[in-house]
Design a protein around this motif. Structure first.
Motif, PDB file in Angstrom:
ATOM      1  N   PHE A   2     -95.730   9.732   4.863  1.00 32.06           N
ATOM      2  CA  PHE A   2     -96.158   9.236   6.175  1.00 32.06           C
ATOM      3  C   PHE A   2     -95.171   8.210   6.694  1.00 32.06           C
ATOM      4  O   PHE A   2     -94.846   7.239   6.015  1.00 32.06           O
ATOM      5  N   GLN A   3     -94.713   8.443   7.928  1.00 35.33           N
ATOM      6  CA  GLN A   3     -93.755   7.557   8.572  1.00 35.33           C
ATOM      7  C   GLN A   3     -94.224   7.245   9.983  1.00 35.33           C
ATOM      8  O   GLN A   3     -94.872   8.070  10.632  1.00 35.33           O
ATOM      9  N   ALA A   4     -93.887   6.075  10.454  1.00 34.88           N
ATOM     10  CA  ALA A   4     -94.175   5.677  11.836  1.00 34.88           C
ATOM     11  C   ALA A   4     -93.353   4.435  12.131  1.00 34.88           C
ATOM     12  O   ALA A   4     -92.839   3.775  11.217  1.00 34.88           O
ATOM     13  N   SER A   5     -93.244   4.116  13.403  1.00 34.56           N
ATOM     14  CA  SER A   5     -92.530   2.900  13.784  1.00 34.56           C
ATOM     15  C   SER A   5     -93.286   1.674  13.283  1.00 34.56           C
ATOM     16  O   SER A   5     -94.488   1.738  12.987  1.00 34.56           O
ATOM     17  N   LYS A   6     -92.582   0.553  13.207  1.00 35.30           N
ATOM     18  CA  LYS A   6     -93.221  -0.690  12.784  1.00 35.30           C
ATOM     19  C   LYS A   6     -94.414  -1.018  13.675  1.00 35.30           C
ATOM     20  O   LYS A   6     -95.469  -1.433  13.195  1.00 35.30           O
ATOM     21  N   GLU A   7     -94.245  -0.797  14.985  1.00 32.30           N
ATOM     22  CA  GLU A   7     -95.318  -1.095  15.931  1.00 32.30           C
ATOM     23  C   GLU A   7     -96.535  -0.209  15.684  1.00 32.30           C
ATOM     24  O   GLU A   7     -97.684  -0.673  15.760  1.00 32.30           O
ATOM     25  N   GLU A  38     -98.248  16.697  15.215  1.00 31.43           N
ATOM     26  CA  GLU A  38     -97.384  17.426  16.149  1.00 31.43           C
ATOM     27  C   GLU A  38     -98.095  17.664  17.478  1.00 31.43           C
ATOM     28  O   GLU A  38     -97.460  17.684  18.537  1.00 31.43           O
ATOM     29  N   ALA A  39     -99.409  17.822  17.434  1.00 37.95           N
ATOM     30  CA  ALA A  39    -100.190  18.059  18.649  1.00 37.95           C
ATOM     31  C   ALA A  39    -100.484  16.775  19.415  1.00 37.95           C
ATOM     32  O   ALA A  39    -101.055  16.825  20.505  1.00 37.95           O
ATOM     33  N   GLY A  40    -100.124  15.629  18.849  1.00 37.22           N
ATOM     34  CA  GLY A  40    -100.358  14.359  19.522  1.00 37.22           C
ATOM     35  C   GLY A  40    -101.758  13.812  19.364  1.00 37.22           C
ATOM     36  O   GLY A  40    -102.124  12.841  20.032  1.00 37.22           O
ATOM     37  N   LEU A  41    -102.558  14.418  18.478  1.00 37.58           N
ATOM     38  CA  LEU A  41    -103.918  13.932  18.265  1.00 37.58           C
ATOM     39  C   LEU A  41    -103.959  12.758  17.294  1.00 37.58           C
ATOM     40  O   LEU A  41    -104.923  11.988  17.284  1.00 37.58           O
ATOM     41  N   LEU A  42    -102.942  12.652  16.438  1.00 38.82           N
ATOM     42  CA  LEU A  42    -102.839  11.537  15.505  1.00 38.82           C
ATOM     43  C   LEU A  42    -101.439  10.953  15.583  1.00 38.82           C
ATOM     44  O   LEU A  42    -100.470  11.680  15.845  1.00 38.82           O
ATOM     45  N   GLU A  43    -101.332   9.669  15.319  1.00 41.38           N
ATOM     46  CA  GLU A  43    -100.035   9.001  15.381  1.00 41.38           C
ATOM     47  C   GLU A  43     -99.302   9.128  14.047  1.00 41.38           C
ATOM     48  O   GLU A  43     -99.900   9.348  13.002  1.00 41.38           O
ATOM     49  N   GLY A  44     -97.967   8.954  14.108  1.00 42.69           N
ATOM     50  CA  GLY A  44     -97.149   9.030  12.909  1.00 42.69           C
ATOM     51  C   GLY A  44     -96.569  10.414  12.710  1.00 42.69           C
ATOM     52  O   GLY A  44     -96.759  11.320  13.530  1.00 42.69           O
ATOM     53  N   ALA A  45     -95.849  10.579  11.609  1.00 43.61           N
ATOM     54  CA  ALA A  45     -95.219  11.858  11.273  1.00 43.61           C
ATOM     55  C   ALA A  45     -95.174  12.002   9.758  1.00 43.61           C
ATOM     56  O   ALA A  45     -95.183  11.008   9.017  1.00 43.61           O
ATOM     57  N   LEU A  46     -95.161  13.247   9.306  1.00 39.65           N
ATOM     58  CA  LEU A  46     -95.063  13.545   7.876  1.00 39.65           C
ATOM     59  C   LEU A  46     -93.680  14.112   7.597  1.00 39.65           C
ATOM     60  O   LEU A  46     -93.279  15.122   8.187  1.00 39.65           O
ATOM     61  N   THR A  47     -92.942  13.446   6.707  1.00 38.67           N
ATOM     62  CA  THR A  47     -91.555  13.814   6.454  1.00 38.67           C
ATOM     63  C   THR A  47     -91.372  14.191   4.986  1.00 38.67           C
ATOM     64  O   THR A  47     -92.309  14.125   4.189  1.00 38.67           O
ATOM     65  N   ARG A  48     -90.136  14.567   4.627  1.00 36.30           N
ATOM     66  CA  ARG A  48     -89.855  14.976   3.256  1.00 36.30           C
ATOM     67  C   ARG A  48     -90.205  13.873   2.274  1.00 36.30           C
ATOM     68  O   ARG A  48     -89.941  12.697   2.512  1.00 36.30           O
ATOM     69  N   ASN A  49     -90.774  14.271   1.151  1.00 38.53           N
ATOM     70  CA  ASN A  49     -91.169  13.306   0.127  1.00 38.53           C
ATOM     71  C   ASN A  49     -89.981  12.511  -0.389  1.00 38.53           C
ATOM     72  O   ASN A  49     -88.841  12.996  -0.379  1.00 38.53           O
ATOM     73  N   GLY A 107    -103.939   8.963   4.772  1.00 34.95           N
ATOM     74  CA  GLY A 107    -104.715   9.558   5.849  1.00 34.95           C
ATOM     75  C   GLY A 107    -105.001   8.536   6.925  1.00 34.95           C
ATOM     76  O   GLY A 107    -105.129   7.338   6.645  1.00 34.95           O
ATOM     77  N   VAL A 108    -105.082   9.020   8.169  1.00 37.60           N
ATOM     78  CA  VAL A 108    -105.336   8.138   9.309  1.00 37.60           C
ATOM     79  C   VAL A 108    -106.354   8.780  10.239  1.00 37.60           C
ATOM     80  O   VAL A 108    -106.689   9.956  10.111  1.00 37.60           O
ATOM     81  N   THR A 109    -106.823   7.984  11.194  1.00 40.02           N
ATOM     82  CA  THR A 109    -107.742   8.470  12.219  1.00 40.02           C
ATOM     83  C   THR A 109    -107.232   8.046  13.594  1.00 40.02           C
ATOM     84  O   THR A 109    -106.338   7.198  13.705  1.00 40.02           O
ATOM     85  N   ASP A 110    -107.790   8.652  14.607  1.00 39.00           N
ATOM     86  CA  ASP A 110    -107.489   8.211  15.972  1.00 39.00           C
ATOM     87  C   ASP A 110    -108.373   7.005  16.293  1.00 39.00           C
ATOM     88  O   ASP A 110    -109.134   6.522  15.453  1.00 39.00           O
TER      89      ASP A 110
END
Length: 225
Positions: free
Chosen positions: A148-153, A95-106, A181-184
């Protein structure tokens, strides 16, 4: 020198005390940070712990990402300070923009509380050098919004540039590409949904595997001094 690792407390945080204990067992000084303050008290790294900050209102982590302490964390993290987000902390970092992607409902909209094996994909981050790529670590997970969700790109970027840090071996929540888990781009900022701070002693957790993240951070701090 003794490394100082700050652990933030927001209204609704549940795992700050556990994270502080993990920091101490790893050999660092745990420093309590309050959500309404901007002073990071000279810490060398920060853990944004799990829980249900602000009751998960709006979206999980959305309100906490705007807290005064997070403005200081964002500034320092972008300057290279090792920063770890665990569960709700991972949500806050996205949410703070430090990592890409989003966490959504299971998947299936279920809350899961399980012990799970994670595969270590990237052991070159500030939080994973104690592991080998391909290691399996056994840690608890407890969340309802960890898919974990994110665009294809974005997924292609994360995979192509080695920014996937952990994968589920069971993928109980339906995350894309089994991502846990991901990193910048720098490898200094890491987020994961499962809870390494609950796997530091066999008396209280399923293993001691989680301690490696905190020892790795201490090594990263001392290496940069």
């Amino acid at each position: 020198m003794t490394a100082k690792i700050g652990v933030i407390t927001f209204p609704g945080t549940l795992d700050d005390v556990d994270a502080q204990r993990a920091v101490r067992l790893a050999g660092a000084e745990a420093v309590s940070l309050w959500h309404a303050d901007t002073d990071l008290k000279g810490v060398d790294a920060v853990v944004v712990p799990g829980g249900f900050s602000y009751g998960d209102y709006l979206r999980s982590g959305a309100i906490s990402a705007l807290a005064p302490v997070m403005q200081s964390v964002i500034d320092r993290a972008r300057q290279g300070m090792p920063t770890l987000g665990i569960c709700n902390g991972f949500q806050i970092l996205t949410e703070a923009g430090l990592l890409e992607g989003a966490l959504t409902r299971n998947k299936g909209l279920h809350f899961h509380c399980v012990d799970t094996h994670l595969e270590v994909v990237n052991n070159n981050t500030a939080w994973t050098t104690e592991f080998e790529a391909g290691d399996k670590i056994y840690v608890p997970a407890k969340h309802g919004e960890g898919r974990f969700q994110a665009s294809k790109e974005t997924i292609e970027k994360l995979e192509g540039e080695g920014q996937v840090v952990f994968r589920y071996t069971d993928n109980f929540n339906g995350s894309l590409n089994d991502i846990a888990g991901v990193t910048d781009e720098t490898g200094r900022i890491v987020g994961l949904m499962p809870h390494p701070e609950h796997a530091i002693e066999t008396l209280t957790g399923p293993s001691t595997d989680g301690l490696g993240l905190f020892v790795s951070a201490i090594n990263a701090i001392t290496a940069s001094v």
